[in-house]
Motif scaffolding. Structure first.
Motif, PDB file in Angstrom:
ATOM      1  N   LEU A   3      -6.525  79.473 -34.384  1.00  0.00           N
ATOM      2  CA  LEU A   3      -6.911  78.312 -35.196  1.00  0.00           C
ATOM      3  C   LEU A   3      -7.276  78.721 -36.617  1.00  0.00           C
ATOM      4  O   LEU A   3      -6.871  78.072 -37.596  1.00  0.00           O
ATOM      5  CB  LEU A   3      -8.095  77.601 -34.545  1.00  0.00           C
ATOM      6  N   LYS A   9      -5.699  77.751 -40.208  1.00  0.00           N
ATOM      7  CA  LYS A   9      -6.512  77.000 -41.162  1.00  0.00           C
ATOM      8  C   LYS A   9      -6.765  77.765 -42.450  1.00  0.00           C
ATOM      9  O   LYS A   9      -6.855  77.165 -43.521  1.00  0.00           O
ATOM     10  CB  LYS A   9      -7.854  76.637 -40.493  1.00  0.00           C
ATOM     11  N   LYS A  10      -6.933  79.072 -42.351  1.00  0.00           N
ATOM     12  CA  LYS A  10      -7.241  79.916 -43.515  1.00  0.00           C
ATOM     13  C   LYS A  10      -8.417  79.337 -44.327  1.00  0.00           C
ATOM     14  O   LYS A  10      -8.276  78.974 -45.499  1.00  0.00           O
ATOM     15  CB  LYS A  10      -6.020  80.083 -44.403  1.00  0.00           C
ATOM     16  N   PRO A  11      -9.591  79.253 -43.724  1.00  0.00           N
ATOM     17  CA  PRO A  11     -10.722  78.607 -44.404  1.00  0.00           C
ATOM     18  C   PRO A  11     -11.296  79.445 -45.541  1.00  0.00           C
ATOM     19  O   PRO A  11     -11.171  80.671 -45.545  1.00  0.00           O
ATOM     20  CB  PRO A  11     -11.754  78.458 -43.280  1.00  0.00           C
ATOM     21  N   GLY A  43      -9.539  66.788 -43.442  1.00  0.00           N
ATOM     22  CA  GLY A  43      -8.761  67.949 -43.040  1.00  0.00           C
ATOM     23  C   GLY A  43      -9.610  69.083 -42.512  1.00  0.00           C
ATOM     24  O   GLY A  43      -9.080  70.128 -42.129  1.00  0.00           O
ATOM     25  N   TYR A 101     -10.526  67.286 -35.629  1.00  0.00           N
ATOM     26  CA  TYR A 101      -9.927  67.330 -36.964  1.00  0.00           C
ATOM     27  C   TYR A 101     -10.317  66.057 -37.702  1.00  0.00           C
ATOM     28  O   TYR A 101     -10.076  64.948 -37.213  1.00  0.00           O
ATOM     29  CB  TYR A 101      -8.410  67.439 -36.832  1.00  0.00           C
ATOM     30  N   LEU A 145     -12.128  71.101 -39.893  1.00  0.00           N
ATOM     31  CA  LEU A 145     -12.036  71.325 -38.455  1.00  0.00           C
ATOM     32  C   LEU A 145     -13.417  71.630 -37.885  1.00  0.00           C
ATOM     33  O   LEU A 145     -14.108  72.535 -38.351  1.00  0.00           O
ATOM     34  CB  LEU A 145     -11.094  72.498 -38.171  1.00  0.00           C
ATOM     35  N   ASP A 159     -14.863  74.127 -44.693  1.00  0.00           N
ATOM     36  CA  ASP A 159     -13.525  73.869 -44.159  1.00  0.00           C
ATOM     37  C   ASP A 159     -13.536  73.850 -42.632  1.00  0.00           C
ATOM     38  O   ASP A 159     -12.775  73.105 -42.004  1.00  0.00           O
ATOM     39  CB  ASP A 159     -12.546  74.939 -44.641  1.00  0.00           C
ATOM     40  N   VAL A 160     -14.382  74.689 -42.046  1.00  0.00           N
ATOM     41  CA  VAL A 160     -14.526  74.782 -40.593  1.00  0.00           C
ATOM     42  C   VAL A 160     -16.004  74.838 -40.262  1.00  0.00           C
ATOM     43  O   VAL A 160     -16.777  75.521 -40.946  1.00  0.00           O
ATOM     44  CB  VAL A 160     -13.817  76.038 -40.021  1.00  0.00           C
TER      45      VAL A 160
END
Length: 228
Positions: free
Chosen positions: A50, A54-56, A153, A213, A155, A128-129
């Motif tokens: 995940l 996602k590359k947070p 967007g 999400y 997570l 972002d996450v």
């Protein structure tokens, strides 16, 4: 620790999938040997996928434990990314601090020591996450803060949501001491699966993982202030 998959499947998955290497792997092995509650290997591997997708840039973790999951998350951050992690238990933090130093992540991971109920309202985000792995009875009360702190967007990953499978049973079929958590966790699962702002999946892996999400802004959202 209770899991929703049986011992045969757990053993197979943990034999099939390699442990992590380097210092992160050492911490993982030490925690497993000492029965320290960290995310199981199969859950960690799902998170790796995940986070790779996602590359947070900025991640919030609620529930530090000994720092394994924060170290894992750090592997998948964008350059200059950060992990902010919250915990109030000194019995865990006394190991988390040196573990973060062992991994060379003192400039990446920031520990906020205290009760998440007090700290979450003070955070600005966005993140972002968000990885929620704390007291299950508090998940429902933490959710509005998580939604506020996530951008569109974003997570939300929530661990330990199925109580070893007992969440599927009636409240009166679980031990009396577990009924409050059972009720609150069921309310949380209902909210995340019926919230118009979320696309949610409940995955029976480990002790259950929820993936949410964020697709819409919510009424309680505040204008996000970028993290510097």
């Amino acid at each position: 620790m209770n899991y929703v998959t049986d011992d045969t499947m757990n053993t197979f998955l943990r034999t099939l999938q390699p442990m992590y290497d380097g210092v992160l792997g050492e911490i993982q092995k030490e925690a497993n040997a000492g029965n320290v509650p960290i995310i199981p290997l199969e859950t960690a591997r799902l998170m790796s996928v995940l986070l790779s997708m996602k590359k947070p840039k900025h991640v919030l973790e609620i529930g530090t434990a000994v720092g394994f999951s924060a170290g894992l998350i750090s592997k998948y951050l964008q350059p200059g990314g950060t992990v902010t992690t919250i915990d109030r238990f000194e019995v865990m933090l006394k190991d988390a601090r040196p573990n973060i130093k062992r991994m060379g992540l003192e400039d990446t991971i920031t520990i906020l020591e205290g009760d998440a109920a007090d700290i979450l309202p003070t955070l600005k985000g966005p993140y972002d996450v968000i990885f929620l792995d704390a007291a299950k009875g508090q998940y429902h009360s933490f959710l509005p803060h998580c939604l506020r702190l996530l951008p569109l967007g974003g997570l939300l990953i929530v661990d330990d949501v199925l109580q070893g499978g007992t969440i599927a049973q009636t409240r009166y079929s679980v031990p009396r001491r577990q009924r409050t958590i059972h009720k609150r966790l069921r309310a949380f699962l209902w909210e995340i699966t019926h919230n118009d702002a979320l696309e949610t999946s409940i995955i029976p892996i480990g002790d259950g993982m929820a993936l949410c999400y964020k697709t819409k802004e919510t009424e309680g959202d505040m204008k996000h202030v970028e993290i510097e």
